[in-house]
Enzyme design. Structure first.
Site, PDB file in Angstrom:
ATOM      1  N   LYS A  80       1.380  -0.559   5.777  1.00  0.00           N
ATOM      2  CA  LYS A  80       1.859  -0.088   4.470  1.00  0.00           C
ATOM      3  C   LYS A  80       1.048  -0.667   3.307  1.00  0.00           C
ATOM      4  O   LYS A  80       1.109  -0.142   2.203  1.00  0.00           O
ATOM      5  CB  LYS A  80       3.359  -0.369   4.293  1.00  0.00           C
ATOM      6  N   ASP A  81       0.274  -1.731   3.554  1.00  0.00           N
ATOM      7  CA  ASP A  81      -0.576  -2.310   2.499  1.00  0.00           C
ATOM      8  C   ASP A  81      -1.930  -1.622   2.382  1.00  0.00           C
ATOM      9  O   ASP A  81      -2.665  -1.863   1.422  1.00  0.00           O
ATOM     10  CB  ASP A  81      -0.829  -3.807   2.774  1.00  0.00           C
ATOM     11  N   ARG A 126       9.659   1.923  -4.908  1.00  0.00           N
ATOM     12  CA  ARG A 126      10.320   2.816  -3.949  1.00  0.00           C
ATOM     13  C   ARG A 126      11.695   2.287  -3.590  1.00  0.00           C
ATOM     14  O   ARG A 126      12.678   3.042  -3.576  1.00  0.00           O
ATOM     15  CB  ARG A 126       9.456   2.930  -2.676  1.00  0.00           C
ATOM     16  N   ARG A 127      11.775   0.986  -3.313  1.00  0.00           N
ATOM     17  CA  ARG A 127      13.078   0.402  -2.962  1.00  0.00           C
ATOM     18  C   ARG A 127      14.032   0.437  -4.154  1.00  0.00           C
ATOM     19  O   ARG A 127      15.198   0.792  -4.005  1.00  0.00           O
ATOM     20  CB  ARG A 127      12.902  -1.037  -2.470  1.00  0.00           C
ATOM     21  N   ARG A 144       8.101 -11.940  -6.556  1.00  0.00           N
ATOM     22  CA  ARG A 144       6.840 -12.170  -5.858  1.00  0.00           C
ATOM     23  C   ARG A 144       7.041 -13.284  -4.843  1.00  0.00           C
ATOM     24  O   ARG A 144       8.080 -13.907  -4.788  1.00  0.00           O
ATOM     25  CB  ARG A 144       5.747 -12.613  -6.855  1.00  0.00           C
ATOM     26  N   ARG A 150      11.042 -15.788  -1.238  1.00  0.00           N
ATOM     27  CA  ARG A 150      12.007 -14.812  -1.765  1.00  0.00           C
ATOM     28  C   ARG A 150      13.428 -15.120  -1.284  1.00  0.00           C
ATOM     29  O   ARG A 150      14.373 -15.098  -2.062  1.00  0.00           O
ATOM     30  CB  ARG A 150      11.597 -13.396  -1.341  1.00  0.00           C
ATOM     31  N   CYS A 237       0.728   2.481  -2.932  1.00  0.00           N
ATOM     32  CA  CYS A 237       1.951   1.960  -2.315  1.00  0.00           C
ATOM     33  C   CYS A 237       2.912   1.398  -3.366  1.00  0.00           C
ATOM     34  O   CYS A 237       4.011   0.989  -3.044  1.00  0.00           O
ATOM     35  CB  CYS A 237       1.642   0.923  -1.237  1.00  0.00           C
TER      36      CYS A 237
END
Length: 303
Positions: A80-81, A126-127, A144, A150, A237
């Site tokens: 996805k990156d 997106r989230r 970040r 996190r 992305c």
């Protein structure tokens, strides 16, 4: 005795865990030794939020540079990156069998049970867009840092929850802290989420053949369709695009969604087709979405 292959990896726990998994698998299948070479990328050191950086590619360019220089033989990325725009010098030699593609909430409650105004951390538009359509009354904030950092912000009281990829949490052994995994219908994942990609130079035909033992054709077809949607929408992305494909090897079912920043409006479409036509399937679905205004929903937050 062949020299050990040099596998370039970011230095985070997630990246080194993923890279070691690939190294061990390759050695197990081919007998070739692999050594990890740590690389610091711009995405690791910058304090800017990923959306400000344009999202895609910030973790990738240094690793690709090391490939071109000959400092490493191959590199492992979270698919996805990876940018969808091809780099003619680089080839994706293998895509491993996909792990859990879904998004996960780490919190002391499920999303529906959090009090209004609860602070949720995620770096992904997106989230955020999809979460807002589920719970518009929560406070979504950019975040970040690696997964451990996190998650630590929940214990410190800075956040009530964070949303991360389920696969990543499982890989680093933090999946026990997941309070909810979102069904792919409720939160359509990022294109390629849960899959690992192995890149090397396009000129290294010997290496392409060797790394090919890692490739999973079913996962490759699914993520090709997903990334084709993203490419056709001309979105990085950091854009609010979700796409997910799955299949039985004979038919590929693809769903994609673009959601407005406030979560109030969305364009969602699904299509099916044979795996060899994965690229066209994604492209055609994107065209159908654009015809329904998907590009205007994206334009609100990417420009």
């Amino acid at each position: 005795m062949s020299a050990a292959l040099r596998l370039g990896t970011r230095k985070s726990l997630m990246a080194t865990t993923q890279s070691q998994f690939v190294a061990d698998r390759l050695t197990g299948l081919t007998g070739r030794e692999v050594e990890l070479v740590g690389v610091t990328t711009f995405g690791d050191v910058t304090k800017a939020h990923l959306t400000q950086l344009g999202g895609t590619g910030v973790f990738v360019s240094e690793l690709r540079g090391k490939l071109v220089e000959g400092a490493i033989d191959f590199a492992v990325h979270s698919l996805k990156d990876l940018p969808t725009t091809p780099d003619e010098q680089i080839v994706i030699a293998a895509i491993l069998p996909r792990d859990d593609p879904r998004d996960a909430l780490v919190s002391n409650a499920k999303l529906a049970d959090l009090p209004p105004g609860a602070r949720i951390g995620t770096g992904s538009p997106r989230r955020v867009a999809q979460l807002r359509s589920l719970r518009p009354d929560l406070d979504y904030q950019p975040i970040r840092g690696n997964a451990d950092t996190r998650i630590g912000k929940i214990a410190s009281g800075e956040f009530d929850g964070v949303v991360l990829a389920a696969a990543g949490l499982e890989r680093i052994g933090r999946d026990g802290e997941i309070s909810e995994i979102f069904d792919v219908d409720a939160m359509v994942p990022a294109p390629g989420q849960g899959a690992l990609a192995v890149e090397c130079l396009a000129s290294r035909t010997d290496l392409i053949e060797l790394l090919g033992v890692l490739d999973d054709p079913r996962t490759r077809a699914a993520v090709t369709a997903e990334r084709s949607v993203l490419a056709a929408l001309e979105a990085g992305c950091a854009a609010p695009v979700g796409a997910f494909a799955s299949g039985d090897g004979h038919i590929l079912n693809l769903t994609a969604v673009v959601v407005s920043a406030d979560g109030a409006r969305s364009v969602r479409k699904s299509a099916s087709g044979p795996p060899p036509a994965a690229m066209d399937l994604g492209r055609d679905l994107a065209a159908a979405m654009i015809a329904e205004g998907a590009d205007t929903l994206m334009g609100e937050q990417t420009h």
